[in-house]
Design an enzyme around this catalytic site. Structure first.
Site, PDB file in Angstrom:
ATOM      1  CG  ASP A 425      -1.714   1.233   1.380  1.00  0.00           C
ATOM      2  OD1 ASP A 425      -2.387   1.605   0.415  1.00  0.00           O
ATOM      3  OD2 ASP A 425      -1.660   1.850   2.465  1.00  0.00           O
ATOM      4  CG  ASP A 624      -1.085   2.051   7.002  1.00  0.00           C
ATOM      5  OD1 ASP A 624      -1.664   1.908   5.909  1.00  0.00           O
ATOM      6  OD2 ASP A 624      -0.898   3.161   7.530  1.00  0.00           O
ATOM      7  CG  ASP A 628      -4.114  -1.374   3.367  1.00  0.00           C
ATOM      8  OD1 ASP A 628      -4.418  -1.162   2.181  1.00  0.00           O
ATOM      9  OD2 ASP A 628      -3.465  -0.568   4.060  1.00  0.00           O
TER      10      ASP A 628
END
Length: 736
Positions: A425, A624, A628
């Site tokens: 990410d 995080d 996600d």
């Protein structure tokens, strides 16, 4: 893009086995301690004892700095061992003297000598070896034959035979008698086997106690007291377990920070190496968070206690590591399958060896048959096979914790070494996750301040990090935000609401398309800002474009080096983000990332992971945020940033305490070292039994005249277990 960040020490809880009341992590936090088996973590008991499946000593489920409970089994076995040595030594001396001139047989009548051996061997077998018989009986009662079944069977046969031969020698036929007509006894073999098995148990228990040394060292860092500030201005030292949430605490220079909390006054450099592995102190001032058990530098601090007891970062790390140590790696299934057939097979081999020796062996045939059968039972104890995997896992998880890498389970350790694709990410993983407003571009007829006021007024209702950046940017420029009504957040697109009676929207192009608003010339301006790495948001008022806001999230200082190290590991890196392709590509170019997946909604991240998996890749996902979590769960290995949300960490198999991607490289190296160690252990255990059992059965006797003594078999069995545990402990010195 990731959601708002919650510090690791707020929510570091293992999801799959999340207890309603977290277990205490130290003696200071009194509570009931439960015990489990390192080889069979499904076994949980309220008191110390032995495993009903394998017979091994149970261990506390959670490591403690006070190791009294863990020492009880070791102390008991050590006492039995030394008493066994004292009584067995003269037995062995008598046995060896039989082949020397002037042996005791000329001084003491054989019958009297037999009774003397009986007197010495009985306390060794029946008291020193009593735990083995208890565990063997439990294994039979539970229909789970194990190493103690074989030990008790071997020792019991040798001792029982010798007792009968001593008390009723006339019962034995000539085939059991020696040249002089005497019936041989094996008291020294039975006693020596018990003593040697006890030695193996002592060495094994000592080695097992070292597997949690890394965690115990961390626990030992926690201070015993805290200095509490009272409302009347006085200060008092209180035990750590009396600190309450909301207490104000003073930390003087050089002292350890007692619990997790927020700095209220002062400034200092804090050594946080105990949880991050980084040697450089970190500056902490008013408004910063501090972590319990870290060491204050030269400045004085006043802090507010926010998390105490089992809720602190240190306690949660210990909880996660303890649960990981009790989990089972897929490779252990091989050992489990073999062990399931092993004991019955060994008993069968011992019976066959007895029959062959009794039928075709040299005289006294039945005495030789007994020796061979007992040797097979003793040498084949499967403890080395059972210990091969769990010992390595226990050491590896402790090693990882000291390096800032927390494994949720053993499967993550095993699979991580095979990963060839890492999906990351962007926001909060590659970047700091703390974006700031860097550009304001009003449309014709709008001023910067008016555009910013509208945007800030709307974003006050959002918890998104980009919203926080806009509100903070407005305050920095002296623009006061108003109040919004009818606020609505549209996932992955933006927000809408009413301000001062006007309809305002802020978001990406998808939001404008849904609202059927043409961005006009602002679209080209937005593209150029994205090419510079900015995340661009359109602002519309009453259905017409009002301008653009550009927010940039700085790349973490450690990210470029982490990307380089991951490429050196041969890993292909793909970045996945909800940002536009232009913005994402700008970041990817700076970092040398191999592939970009942009403009994805949260529910599409897991689909992107599945696409890579369908192409045959073994995928790790690092993120995080709450958005996600599905992708982290979908990947073969999910890797959560310790600076992220609790939902992300619950979905991941690995957590990086400081949110530093270089931790993935350390975790991967540890994964390789651990699996190499397990493979060495399994090979050693299999090879040992493959060679030892035939020798004990007597296959070398026809050619070399060698028949393995049960005493030597017991020594070899103990050595194999200790060797496996010793090899596992080498992981503590692995270079990461």
């Amino acid at each position: 893009m990731a959601t708002a960040h919650v510090p690791l020490h707020a929510h570091l809880v293992e999801a799959e086995h999340r207890p309603s009341h977290p277990e205490p992590f130290d003696a200071a936090h009194a509570g009931k301690v439960s015990y489990t088996c390192p080889m069979h973590p499904e076994i949980v008991r309220d008191a110390a004892g032995s495993c009903p499946i394998c017979g091994m000593a149970l261990e506390p489920r959670t490591a403690t700095s006070d190791d009294d409970e863990g020492q009880a089994e070791l102390t008991g076995m050590t006492r039995r061992f030394w008493i066994g040595v004292v009584l067995t030594s003269p037995l062995l001396a008598m046995a060896m003297s039989a082949s020397l001139p002037g042996n005791l047989g000329h001084l003491v009548a054989p019958r009297a000598l037999g009774w003397l051996e009986f007197a010495l061997a009985t306390p060794v077998v029946l008291w020193c070896g009593w735990p083995f018989f208890v565990r063997a009986w439990q294994s039979i009662r539970n229909r789970s034959l194990n190493m103690f079944t074989l030990i008790a069977l071997g020792v019991g046969v040798a001792y029982g035979y010798s007792v009968v031969a001593t008390v009723w020698p006339g019962l034995f036929p000539p085939s059991f008698r020696g040249p002089a007509g005497e019936v041989a006894v094996y008291f020294e073999a039975a006693a020596a086997i018990v003593a040697l098995v006890l030695l193996g148990q002592v060495l094994e228990l000592r080695a097992r106690s070292q597997t949690g040394s890394a965690i115990k060292a961390l626990l030992g860092l926690a201070p015993k007291t805290a200095r509490r500030l009272l409302d009347d201005g006085r200060e008092e030292d209180v035990p750590l377990d009396q600190v309450q949430v909301g207490d104000r605490l003073r930390i003087r220079p050089g002292e350890k920070i007692p619990v997790d909390g927020l700095v209220l006054e002062g400034a200092s450099a804090v050594d946080e190496s105990m949880i991050s592995g980084e040697p450089m102190p970190v500056e902490r001032t008013a408004g910063d968070r501090v972590i319990g058990a870290t060491v204050n530098g030269t400045g004085g601090l006043v802090m507010r206690a926010d998390r105490v007891g089992a809720d602190t970062l240190l306690a949660q790390i210990v909880q996660m590591v303890s649960q990981a140590q009790r989990s089972r790696a897929p490779i252990q299934k091989l050992a489990d399958v073999v062990a399931g057939y092993f004991v019955p097979a060994v008993v069968s081999i011992a019976a066959i060896a007895f029959a062959v020796w009794a039928l075709v062996g040299p005289e006294p045939r039945l005495a030789h048959a007994l020796i061979a059968a007992v040797a097979v039972l003793i040498i084949a104890c499967p403890c080395a096979l059972g210990l091969a995997t769990p010992m390595s896992i226990m050491v590896a998880t402790g090693k990882g914790a000291t390096a800032g890498v927390l494994f949720k389970n053993a499967e993550a350790i095993e699979v991580l070494r095979k990963v060839d694709t890492l999906i990351v990410d962007k926001t909060g993983t590659l970047t700091e996750g703390k974006p700031s407003l860097v550009s304001v571009t009003p449309a014709a007829g709008w001023r910067d301040s008016d555009l910013l006021r509208m945007a800030a007024s709307l974003e006050r209702g959002s918890e998104h990090p980009l919203a926080a950046a806009i509100v903070a940017g407005a305050l920095a420029q002296g623009v006061a935000a108003g109040n919004a009504t009818s606020f609505e957040s549209i996932t992955g697109k933006g927000v809408t609401g009413h301000i001062e009676g006007r309809s305002v929207a802020l978001g990406n192009l998808k939001l404008l398309e849904d609202m059927h608003i043409d961005p006009g010339g602002l679209a080209q301006t937005a593209e150029s800002l994205r090419a510079d790495g900015q995340t661009v948001m359109f602002v519309t008022v009453d259905g017409k474009p009002a301008g653009l806001l550009g927010v940039a999230d700085p790349i973490k200082a450690t990210t470029p080096e982490a990307i380089r190290q991951l490429h050196d590991e041969g890993i292909r890196i793909a970045m996945i983000t909800g940002d536009s392709r232009t913005t994402a590509s700008a970041v990817a170019r700076k970092l040398g990332i191999d592939e970009v997946v942009a403009d994805v909604l949260p529910d599409q991240k897991a689909e992107a992971v599945r696409r890579f998996q369908s192409e045959g890749h073994i995928v790790a996902m690092a993120g995080d945020g709450i958005n996600d979590a599905p992708a982290l769960a979908q990947a073969q290995v999910g890797i959560a940033m310790g600076t992220g949300t609790d939902v992300a960490m619950q979905s991941a198999g690995v957590t990086l305490v400081k949110g530093d991607l270089r931790g993935i490289v350390r975790a991967r190296r540890l994964s390789r070292a651990t699996m190499r160690n397990i493979e060495q252990n399994l090979f050693f255990a299999f090879a040992y039994n493959a060679v030892g059992v035939p020798i004990a059965a007597g296959v070398l006797y026809p050619v070399f005249g060698i028949l393995l003594s049960p005493i030597i078999a017991a020594a070899a069995m103990s050595f194999s277990s200790v060797s496996v545990v010793g090899n596992a402990l080498r992981l503590r010195r692995a270079r990461l």
